[in-house]
Motif scaffolding. Structure first.
Motif, mmCIF file in Angstrom:
data_model
loop_
_atom_site.group_PDB
_atom_site.id
_atom_site.type_symbol
_atom_site.label_atom_id
_atom_site.label_comp_id
_atom_site.label_asym_id
_atom_site.label_seq_id
_atom_site.Cartn_x
_atom_site.Cartn_y
_atom_site.Cartn_z
ATOM 1 N N SER A 247 1.141 -1.294 0.721
ATOM 2 C CA SER A 247 0.056 -0.075 0.210
ATOM 3 C C SER A 247 1.033 1.177 0.153
ATOM 4 O O SER A 247 0.613 1.847 -0.485
ATOM 5 N N ARG A 248 2.421 1.349 0.626
ATOM 6 C CA ARG A 248 3.136 2.317 0.167
ATOM 7 C C ARG A 248 3.367 3.226 -1.101
ATOM 8 O O ARG A 248 3.932 3.705 -1.254
ATOM 9 N N VAL A 249 3.477 1.407 -1.124
ATOM 10 C CA VAL A 249 4.543 1.717 -2.708
ATOM 11 C C VAL A 249 3.870 2.514 -4.049
ATOM 12 O O VAL A 249 3.560 3.383 -4.432
ATOM 13 N N VAL A 250 2.095 1.998 -3.320
ATOM 14 C CA VAL A 250 0.792 2.162 -4.332
ATOM 15 C C VAL A 250 0.732 3.810 -3.730
ATOM 16 O O VAL A 250 0.471 5.001 -4.749
ATOM 17 N N CYS A 251 0.146 4.739 -2.479
ATOM 18 C CA CYS A 251 0.370 5.598 -2.278
ATOM 19 C C CYS A 251 1.263 6.661 -3.159
ATOM 20 O O CYS A 251 1.228 7.842 -3.470
ATOM 21 N N GLY A 252 2.720 6.078 -2.813
ATOM 22 C CA GLY A 252 3.475 6.615 -2.812
ATOM 23 C C GLY A 252 3.804 7.471 -4.087
ATOM 24 O O GLY A 252 4.139 8.665 -5.142
ATOM 25 N N MET A 253 3.261 6.341 -5.422
ATOM 26 C CA MET A 253 2.516 6.175 -6.728
ATOM 27 C C MET A 253 1.893 7.475 -6.741
ATOM 28 O O MET A 253 2.332 8.441 -7.824
ATOM 29 N N MET A 254 0.698 7.688 -6.201
ATOM 30 C CA MET A 254 0.120 8.366 -6.684
ATOM 31 C C MET A 254 0.125 9.695 -6.048
ATOM 32 O O MET A 254 -1.321 11.218 -6.161
ATOM 33 N N GLY A 255 1.270 10.061 -5.426
ATOM 34 C CA GLY A 255 1.678 11.570 -4.814
ATOM 35 C C GLY A 255 1.482 11.562 -3.142
ATOM 36 O O GLY A 255 1.088 12.472 -2.713
ATOM 37 N N PHE A 256 1.070 10.197 -1.654
ATOM 38 C CA PHE A 256 0.770 10.399 -1.183
ATOM 39 C C PHE A 256 2.191 10.551 -0.100
ATOM 40 O O PHE A 256 2.471 9.087 -0.783
ATOM 41 N N THR B 59 10.220 0.068 0.116
ATOM 42 C CA THR B 59 10.442 0.900 -0.922
ATOM 43 C C THR B 59 11.202 1.564 -1.674
ATOM 44 O O THR B 59 11.609 2.243 -2.634
ATOM 45 N N GLU B 60 9.946 0.367 -2.537
ATOM 46 C CA GLU B 60 10.640 0.643 -4.215
ATOM 47 C C GLU B 60 9.287 2.218 -4.309
ATOM 48 O O GLU B 60 7.823 1.883 -3.973
ATOM 49 N N VAL B 61 9.824 2.089 -5.472
ATOM 50 C CA VAL B 61 9.061 3.981 -6.355
ATOM 51 C C VAL B 61 7.956 3.281 -7.151
ATOM 52 O O VAL B 61 8.013 4.745 -7.247
ATOM 53 N N HIS B 62 7.978 2.241 -7.251
ATOM 54 C CA HIS B 62 7.074 1.912 -8.420
ATOM 55 C C HIS B 62 7.034 0.604 -8.681
ATOM 56 O O HIS B 62 7.884 -0.436 -7.971
ATOM 57 N N ALA C 299 16.174 10.602 -2.781
ATOM 58 C CA ALA C 299 14.956 11.611 -3.250
ATOM 59 C C ALA C 299 13.511 10.599 -3.156
ATOM 60 O O ALA C 299 13.264 12.198 -3.008
ATOM 61 N N SER C 300 13.027 9.891 -2.910
ATOM 62 C CA SER C 300 12.249 9.479 -1.942
ATOM 63 C C SER C 300 11.901 9.983 -0.619
ATOM 64 O O SER C 300 11.154 10.361 -0.265
ATOM 65 N N VAL C 301 12.977 9.739 -0.434
ATOM 66 C CA VAL C 301 12.918 10.157 1.353
ATOM 67 C C VAL C 301 12.373 11.607 1.005
ATOM 68 O O VAL C 301 11.401 11.953 2.435
ATOM 69 N N THR D 251 13.900 3.524 3.747
ATOM 70 C CA THR D 251 12.434 3.329 5.064
ATOM 71 C C THR D 251 12.900 4.793 5.670
ATOM 72 O O THR D 251 11.859 5.627 7.008
ATOM 73 N N GLU D 252 13.939 5.953 5.370
ATOM 74 C CA GLU D 252 14.266 6.752 6.398
ATOM 75 C C GLU D 252 12.970 7.686 6.873
ATOM 76 O O GLU D 252 12.421 7.461 5.877
ATOM 77 N N ALA D 253 12.652 8.587 8.054
ATOM 78 C CA ALA D 253 11.465 9.399 7.447
ATOM 79 C C ALA D 253 11.915 10.569 7.451
ATOM 80 O O ALA D 253 11.202 11.440 6.975
ATOM 81 N N SER D 254 13.531 10.701 7.540
ATOM 82 C CA SER D 254 13.450 12.510 7.178
ATOM 83 C C SER D 254 15.596 12.142 6.224
ATOM 84 O O SER D 254 15.914 11.021 7.080
ATOM 85 N N LEU D 255 15.592 12.660 5.571
ATOM 86 C CA LEU D 255 16.824 12.807 4.942
ATOM 87 C C LEU D 255 18.379 12.461 5.754
ATOM 88 O O LEU D 255 19.054 11.946 5.800
ATOM 89 N N TRP D 256 18.163 13.605 6.626
ATOM 90 C CA TRP D 256 18.661 13.389 8.400
ATOM 91 C C TRP D 256 19.020 12.044 8.871
ATOM 92 O O TRP D 256 20.345 12.249 9.560
ATOM 93 N N SER D 257 18.546 11.780 8.811
ATOM 94 C CA SER D 257 18.713 10.043 8.881
ATOM 95 C C SER D 257 19.497 8.642 8.706
ATOM 96 O O SER D 257 19.702 7.951 8.678
ATOM 97 N N CYS D 258 19.797 9.702 7.259
ATOM 98 C CA CYS D 258 19.996 8.867 6.035
ATOM 99 C C CYS D 258 21.868 8.561 6.366
ATOM 100 O O CYS D 258 22.679 10.138 6.829
ATOM 101 N N PRO D 259 22.652 8.070 5.950
ATOM 102 C CA PRO D 259 24.277 8.169 6.022
ATOM 103 C C PRO D 259 24.204 8.704 4.574
ATOM 104 O O PRO D 259 23.524 8.672 3.896
ATOM 105 N N TYR D 260 25.440 9.975 6.014
ATOM 106 C CA TYR D 260 26.327 10.301 4.246
ATOM 107 C C TYR D 260 27.423 11.149 5.082
ATOM 108 O O TYR D 260 28.068 10.838 5.392
ATOM 109 N N LYS D 261 28.094 11.963 3.712
ATOM 110 C CA LYS D 261 29.433 12.274 3.751
ATOM 111 C C LYS D 261 29.208 13.903 4.252
ATOM 112 O O LYS D 261 28.717 14.777 3.371
#
Length: 757
Positions: A213-222, A254-257, A343-345, A381-391
């Motif tokens: 459902s999360r994947v479908v909602c993401g495709m629909m813009g939610f 986590t899929e975008v499609h 980008a999806s996060v 799966t992250e709720a925020s970009l700041w929760s992702c690993p980065y350099k």
């Protein structure tokens, strides 16, 4: 970084949201006979493949020597794309993609280091390393975006051929069932359906869970999903004859499609009963901008308290350059390892759906200030970009030419169905017509908009509503586009802030039409563009060059003629005495994606005899001295007597210079310098009393020329004036800092001495 190309917008329908859906890895079957000994060009066939692709864009594949293969992106250019698009039956290309943007191909990499001029009749006429000679991997497969216009008489069609044994899902939608939701947009709940042949089929909910459902909602813009009342839909399903097409959908979430999720097709043409008899049903949570209780676009979306993320420079809602807030200052994200997952996060955090595209190479224009992070690697799966690993960025890490961006899925609102253009030479221009209700037979009634007061901001909203990008011009007269039978004025007094999603969200005269000129020639029109300029002032240079000059009146006659002095100068004892001027240099950069050109053409520039030059814009910048509470105590303005490329970034050529009545403008990647020692490059502070003030400079203050972002056109500095000297410091672009930092700036108590820290 090389720039990637956009994904064409999916086809929309009012009933529900439709998303183009191509199965990952589905390969077309060659239908050509084995090659003969004819010319090399005769042996070749071309197709578009990959995901997400459309009929006019995708990974380019070549059929050579009885085998399909790909083209490496090394040395790839738009000229190469032109030649390949003509092979596919299109008139040309509008872009190209690198780094397997449409997914990695399989088999041979037939061509590498292809160099075309753009006019070649066949790819075999271009230079390359030779057929099959490549040092690339499929991670470097090239893609093309072709202009959606067919070559007249072209026989072969660009359709991926799929054998009957293979299965392909083309479209997906949410079909609302609850009566109250059928006519309401956006569609947030309904049965998930896929296009099958000429009708729609359902998905069996066997194995279906919240992750799918999360994947479908993401495709629909939610951004998120929520539980549904299964009992209601079970009763509904028992009364319907359903045709199930898919089952065993098992997304990870986590899929975008959904095409990237594991699933199975029911085989055969007969209607198959799902185990349990339930179709998959989804209910989605809308983001703040699309919540049914919100004004939906009437107000600028407000960032939540503490939100450290925003999008800038996009023409449409849900797209733009990604900017993050760190240590109280906004900065950008470097595009190294930028992916659809990351980008999806970003998209979901901002209240949109999953990402349609992860943009690299400053596709949404270059940002300013620091580049805060690099190599962001989200899992989805992250709720925020700041929760992702980065350099963190190192000295040699990234440039703003590598700023990352996103295009997010947004809910379908149907705004484009109530506006259209007529009479223009292309679909990007014309007289604006809007739908206002329906006639007795249910057909939309179309009318015109009064051109009085219509400007760039109103045109920007119209172009956004039409899905045509930015506004180049807002036109108050359209007599030259008088080609429609629509003659009634139905809207007047339209005033937009520029961020609205529809003209219906702008202020306008309610219940009546108040238009002095009711003739169709005075109806509003627009010229839209896919790109726009973006001007920024070099704040540090203002701070470095500011000083006071007491200039004799006998040297200010020309300046007085151009109204560059305070009003009290009219009562001065000319030519005796002097005026006190705060001088500084202005260096104005174009960081957008289109050249900045004056609104008026050369035929209407105004010659100023005293200074001996033309003005292409009467007011190009405003200069103001404000008290801390915002009261204006002194002002100045600068006409654009010469917009030209003073200097440019490396590898960018100058295009505009003022000498010999030349064309004026500022090229992308260049800047125009107004030195502190030229006339009118000042504020007359003769009447200003000692104290603490704010120096403010605003570029393009009247929005005469369209830009992708007007929020960065203002620059502010703190300054202390003791009656003899002035200290200017803390200069910054208006939206460069956090709201808290800006509040501290406005509340600044002032300097107690001349030691500026």
């Amino acid at each position: 970084m090389r720039s990637s190309v956009g994904v064409a917008r999916a086809r929309r329908e009012p009933l529900a949201l439709l998303c183009s859906l191509w199965l990952w890895g589905v390969a077309a079957q060659p239908s050509t006979p084995p090659p003969t000994a004819a010319s090399p060009g005769a042996r070749l066939r071309f197709r578009l493949a990959g995901y997400p692709r459309k009929h006019n864009e995708g990974r380019i594949e070549v059929f050579y020597n009885q085998e399909w293969g790909t083209v490496c992106d090394d040395d790839f250019t738009l000229a190469n794309a032109h030649v390949l698009c003509r092979h596919l039956g299109f008139v040309g290309a509008t872009g190209w993609a690198h780094s397997a943007k449409y997914g990695k191909g399989v088999g041979r990499i037939w061509l590498d280091n292809v160099v075309c001029g753009g006019s070649e009749k066949s790819i075999v006429d271009c230079k390359s390393r030779g057929w099959g000679n490549s040092d690339c991997t499929h991670e470097e497969d090239a893609g093309v975006v072709c202009k959606d216009e067919r070559i007249p008489g072209f026989v072969d069609s660009n359709v991926i051929e799929v054998s009957t044994e293979q299965n392909q899902v083309e479209e997906l939608r949410l079909r609302p069932v609850v009566a109250s939701a059928r006519r309401r947009l956006p569609v947030m709940e309904g049965i998930v359906e896929v296009r099958y042949k000429d009708s729609w089929a359902q998905i069996c909910d066997e194995g279906w869970d919240s992750r799918s459902s999360r994947v479908v909602c993401g495709m629909m813009g939610f951004p998120a999903e929520r539980k549904v009342n299964r009992n209601f839909y079970k009763l509904y399903a028992e009364r319907q004859q359903l045709n199930f097409r898919l089952h065993s959908v098992a997304c990870a979430g986590t899929e975008v499609h959904i095409s990237m999720c594991p699933f199975e097709f029911y085989r055969g043409n007969v209607t198959t009963t799902c185990k349990g008899g339930m179709p998959a049903v989804v209910s989605c949570v809308p983001g703040p901008l699309f919540a049914t209780s919100s004004p939906r676009g009437k107000k600028r979306p407000q960032r939540q308290p503490g939100q450290r993320l925003r999008l800038k420079g996009g023409a449409k809602v849900g797209e733009g350059r990604v900017e993050v807030l760190r240590h109280g200052e906004w900065g950008t994200v470097c595009d190294d390892r930028w992916s659809l997952l990351s980008a999806s996060v970003v998209c979901r955090e901002l209240g949109f759906g999953s990402a349609k595209e992860a943009l690299t190479g400053a596709r949404m224009g270059q940002g300013m200030g620091p580049i805060h992070v690099n190599e962001v690697r989200c899992t989805g799966t992250e709720a925020s970009l700041w929760s992702c690993p980065y350099k963190n960025i190192t000295e040699e890490g990234c440039k703003h030419s590598e700023d990352a961006g996103v295009r997010c899925n947004i809910p379908y609102m149907g705004y484009e169905t109530t506006i259209r253009l007529s009479g223009g030479r292309s679909r990007f221009e014309g007289r604006v017509e809007v739908a206002v209700g329906a006639d007795g037979e249910g057909h939309l009634r179309w009318g015109l908009i009064c051109g009085e007061g219509w400007g760039t901001l109103e045109a920007a909203v119209a172009c956004r509503q039409l899905g045509l990008g930015f506004a180049n011009h807002g036109l108050q007269e359209t007599w030259y586009w008088d080609a429609s039978n629509v003659t009634e004025m139905v809207l007047s007094g339209v005033k937009c802030a520029g961020h609205e999603m529809s003209l219906s969200h702008c202020r306008h005269h309610s219940g009546h039409i108040n238009c002095k000129n009711m003739g169709t020639r005075f109806a509003a029109g627009v010229i839209c563009s896919e790109t726009a300029s973006d001007l920024l002032l070099h704040a540090a240079l203002v701070q470095e060059t500011a000083y006071i000059e007491d200039r004799p009146l006998h040297m200010l006659y020309c300046a007085a003629e151009e109204n560059c002095l305070a009003s009290s100068a009219r009562h001065a004892n000319w030519p005796y005495g002097h005026r006190r001027l705060l001088r500084f240099s202005s260096q104005i950069h174009n960081n957008g994606r289109a050249d900045f050109r004056p609104k008026a053409g050369r035929h209407s520039w105004v010659w100023h005899e005293c200074h001996g030059h033309y003005h292409s814009m009467d007011i190009f910048t405003h200069y103001d001295i404000l008290t801390p509470n915002g009261t204006k105590v002194a002002e100045g303005h600068k006409a654009s007597f010469c917009l030209e490329d003073t200097e440019c970034e490396e590898d960018v050529a100058k295009r505009y210079e003022c000498a010999n009545f030349g064309e004026q403008g500022i090229t992308v990647g260049c800047w125009d310098l107004y030195r502190h020692d030229i006339d009118c490059q000042w504020i007359d502070i003769t009447d200003v009393k000692p104290g603490n003030y704010i120096l403010q400079v605003v570029i393009n203050p009247n929005f005469e020329v369209a830009e992708s972002d007007f929020t960065n056109n203002a620059m502010k500095c703190n300054c202390k004036y003791d009656g003899h000297r002035i200290w200017v410091h803390n200069c910054h672009i208006g939206d460069a800092f956090s709201e808290e930092a800006n509040w501290r700036f406005e509340q600044y108590p002032g300097q107690l001495n001349n030691q500026v820290m």
